[in-house]
Write an enzyme that holds these catalytic residues in place. Structure first.
Site, PDB file in Angstrom:
ATOM      1  N   HIS A 245       1.613   4.411  -2.876  1.00 25.58           N
ATOM      2  CA  HIS A 245       1.697   5.876  -2.731  1.00 25.58           C
ATOM      3  C   HIS A 245       3.074   6.346  -3.208  1.00 25.58           C
ATOM      4  O   HIS A 245       3.213   7.386  -3.847  1.00 25.58           O
ATOM      5  CB  HIS A 245       1.538   6.282  -1.266  1.00 25.58           C
TER       6      HIS A 245
ATOM      7  N   HIS B 102       0.833  -1.206   0.000  1.00 28.10           N
ATOM      8  CA  HIS B 102       0.000   0.000   0.000  1.00 28.10           C
ATOM      9  C   HIS B 102       0.874   1.265   0.000  1.00 28.10           C
ATOM     10  O   HIS B 102       0.733   2.129  -0.867  1.00 28.10           O
ATOM     11  CB  HIS B 102      -0.907  -0.025   1.240  1.00 28.10           C
ATOM     12  N   GLU B 103       1.777   1.350   0.956  1.00 27.63           N
ATOM     13  CA  GLU B 103       2.609   2.558   1.052  1.00 27.63           C
ATOM     14  C   GLU B 103       3.516   2.680  -0.158  1.00 27.63           C
ATOM     15  O   GLU B 103       3.797   3.784  -0.633  1.00 27.63           O
ATOM     16  CB  GLU B 103       3.417   2.565   2.351  1.00 27.63           C
TER      17      GLU B 103
ATOM     18  N   HIS C 126       3.322   6.689  -6.893  1.00 26.45           N
ATOM     19  CA  HIS C 126       2.620   7.912  -7.313  1.00 26.45           C
ATOM     20  C   HIS C 126       3.582   9.110  -7.230  1.00 26.45           C
ATOM     21  O   HIS C 126       3.594   9.973  -8.095  1.00 26.45           O
ATOM     22  CB  HIS C 126       1.423   8.127  -6.383  1.00 26.45           C
TER      23      HIS C 126
HETATM   24 ZN    ZN Z   1      -3.074   5.185   1.920  1.00 29.65          ZN
END
Ligand code: ZN
Length: 672
Positions: free
Chosen positions: A468, A464-465, A471
């Site tokens: 990010h 998940h991290e 991104h």
């Molecule tokens: Zn998040």
């Protein structure tokens, strides 16, 4: 010499001393103010370049100093740093206000905004102009003096009420204590929870027994495990009736006042409701869209939720003699049913998820999808010796980003896991300036005898991290304030949540989920179990989330001036989402801190919204192959690299060919 006042590319951690921060902040703020003065005193006619772009690239040293400082305050803090933060934060707030209330600056921005169509601006420039203009207009810059005054009064009154709302809930939580003197009242609780309850009793001056409170670490395990149904009921009602007792800690009137002030503020600024105001800067765009989203999901998820509820009730009735399932039974019997259906525990899975293997795994996935190569390097300055550093390249050996990874808990690091940056990405004078991105987590550390073995939850957190992080790393925009994760709030979890999907895929797990001693790949029946248990009671949980979203919209998406009875209003909003019998003693709104105290007003829907986005995006990969380069490239080009340069719905449709559909989520969750 103050290293923070020199031009630096990589943050010079080893040279920075705490006493450097304050002078660096003061100097950088002064420079930024001078840069803004230069914009407002420019005698040339306002243009995009001499106003919007000049503002965009002002205060860069301040940004760098701030990111170093506040990242340290989260990941490696101490009392001295916290003290500096307390001194600096009001100065930064004042600096921010000086900009948003700067009338000369607004005049110039407005003049550029009004002729935006005659300047042949790019889409990204138009987005930036719009964002800049709205940061003023949404704060009242266009209002007459008396309306401006009223707006400030509303803001001041609302912030006081929000504070009081939170204080009341806290006081209610702290007030409640249940002293247990009979050991049998704790039957069913794990030993750890019993010990904690005994310790709490001691710390509150009780000579014997156990203490239960409404704090989560006490309340949650009790509701999940305690066999004593009467006590569960008592605690559940105490929890659900916070600030709803008609006494001095009651929040009903505060709820009404906040809803009305928000409505008035929105009207002053020309919006029909508070939700119209908020959603203007969201992917969902307007309350109608949010309503139809919530209701569509409700209609489609409800049959599954009712089925799950009946299954739970039947299970409970077979186990014990209860006439019907009540709110205080849900968590208790669900836990028992879950144990029966899936005997899956973390210890079984952990040997397959050695931290180093999982990191390799996420890097391989990034290489297969986006052609990225992560090279660990040892010549980059860090704030702690545990921080790993990487140089990231694309498949043509172009430098993409610096990546910092800081995985384990320490004194001085706050809890949780997050992505952040030490430097964002932008383009100026023909150069594409690359970002410095960081992931900070609190994963189980290694011991003398065992390497760091992650729970499955930690594995998905890492992915998940890292999502990010991608991104941020793959950002390819001109303006730093539109770069990477600087996107609308209901879009920002797409890159992160979509990455989690690879953790459940055989073809991905085979690449890295190998037993740390034997090298054996994780057995697929374990993976199947993980998947099934991940969607356990998904229908009921969906209904619950939807009910909160609908309640939020009921307060903010319509005229609240006629509402007088908080509980009656709430019951109306919950209609069609109830599974458990209603309890007249309890009220959600009076303790709904997310929307009345925090920043989630008109935003609660975004939890489900983000899930729909990631499920819909991943369904595209599933359809074409989870490592399909063409789909990955589209995702990179239209989503990851574009940041907030365009409306997210436009970006998403360019990637997917259509708007997101709720079906993908319902399917993944096994609800249809
Ligand atoms: Zn998040």
């Amino acid at each position: 010499m103050n290293p923070l006042l020199e031009k630096f590319d990589l943050a010079p951690f080893s040279k920075i001393k705490n006493e450097h921060f304050k002078p660096a902040f003061l100097k950088a703020m002064k420079d930024a103010r001078n840069e803004i003065d230069a914009i407002t005193s420019n005698s040339e006619e306002p243009s995009f370049k001499n106003t919007i772009e000049a503002l965009e690239f002002s205060g860069q040293q301040l940004d760098r100093v701030s990111s170093v400082f506040f990242n340290l305050n989260s990941a490696e803090t101490n009392e001295e740093i916290q003290k500096i933060a307390q001194e600096i934060s009001p100065l930064l707030a004042e600096f921010g206000n000086d900009i948003t209330l700067n009338e000369e600056l607004f005049k110039r921005i407005k003049s550029v905004y009004e002729k935006k169509n005659s300047q042949s601006l790019s889409i990204e420039q138009l987005t930036l102009l719009d964002k800049r203009y709205k940061s003023f207009s949404r704060n009242g810059a266009n209002l007459s003096e008396d309306k401006k005054k009223r707006l400030r009064e509303i803001d001041a009154a609302a912030s006081k009420l929000k504070l009081k709302f939170g204080e009341n809930i806290l006081a209610e939580t702290n007030k409640y204590q249940k002293h247990i003197t009979k050991a049998s009242d704790l039957d069913g609780l794990p030993d750890g929870a019993k010990e904690a309850a005994a310790q709490l009793a001691r710390s509150k001056g009780k000579d014997s027994g156990w203490l239960l409170t409404l704090d989560y670490p006490s309340y949650i395990p009790f509701m999940k495990y305690a066999d004593n149904r009467e006590l569960r009921k008592e605690l559940s009602l105490a929890f659900g009736s916070k600030s709803f007792k008609g006494d001095e800690l009651d929040n009903q009137d505060i709820v009404l006042q906040i809803a009305n002030l928000r409505y008035e503020r929105a009207n002053l600024l020309g919006y029909a409701t508070h939700a119209h105001f908020v959603l203007e800067e969201r992917m969902a765009q307007n309350p109608e869209k949010v309503h139809s989203f919530l209701n569509e999901l409700l209609e489609k998820a409800k049959p599954a939720a009712e089925r799950e509820f009946r299954q739970l009730e039947d299970f409970a009735k077979k186990l014990e003699t209860i006439d019907r399932l009540e709110k205080w039974d849900g968590s208790y019997y669900s836990e028992k049913l879950k144990q029966k259906l899936f005997s899956l525990d973390d210890e079984q899975l952990k040997p397959y998820f050695k931290l180093e293997n999982v990191i390799d795994g996420v890097f391989i996935v990034a290489e297969k999808l986006f052609g990225l190569q992560f090279e660990e390097v040892f010549d980059i300055d860090t704030y702690h010796k545990e921080v790993k550093t990487y140089r990231v390249y694309d498949s043509d050996r172009n430098f993409i980003s610096i990546f910092y990874a800081d995985f384990h808990p320490r004194a001085g690091k706050r809890g949780g896991a997050w992505m952040t940056s030490f430097k964002s990405q932008w383009k100026k004078d023909g150069e594409n300036v690359r970002p410095h991105i960081s992931n900070v987590c609190n994963f189980t550390p290694s011991t003398d005898t065992k390497p760091s073995l992650l729970t499955f939850n930690e594995v998905t957190t890492l992915f998940h991290e890292f999502g990010h992080g991608l991104h941020g790393m793959l950002a390819d925009t001109t303006y730093p304030s539109l770069s990477g994760t600087a996107v609308y709030w209901d879009f920002v979890e797409l890159p992160s949540q979509v990455m989690e999907n690879w953790c459940y895929e055989k073809d991905a797990l085979e690449l890295f989920a190998k037993h740390y001693e034997t090298g054996q790949v994780i057995p697929m029946e374990l993976v199947e179990k993980i998947k099934e248990s991940a969607t356990f009671q998904e229908g009921m949980q969906t209904l619950r989330q939807l009910s909160f979203g609908l309640l939020d919209m009921s307060w903010h998406g319509a005229d609240p001036t006629k509402i007088t009875d908080v509980k009656a209003h709430e019951n109306k909003a919950f209609l069609g989402t109830n599974l458990y019998p209603e309890t007249p003693e309890t009220c959600m709104s009076t303790a709904f801190a997310h929307i009345f105290q925090g920043g989630y007003s008109s935003g609660y829907y975004s939890y489900k919204w983000a899930e729909v986005l990631d499920a819909d995006a991943f369904a595209y990969f599933k359809e074409k192959g989870i490592f399909n380069k063409e789909i990955a490239t589209k995702f990179k080009e239209h989503v990851l690299s574009k940041g907030g340069t365009e409306n997210p719905m436009v970006l998403y449709k360019r990637f997917r060919g259509a708007e997101p559909k709720v079906e993908a989520l319902l399917e993944r969750a096994g609800l249809i």
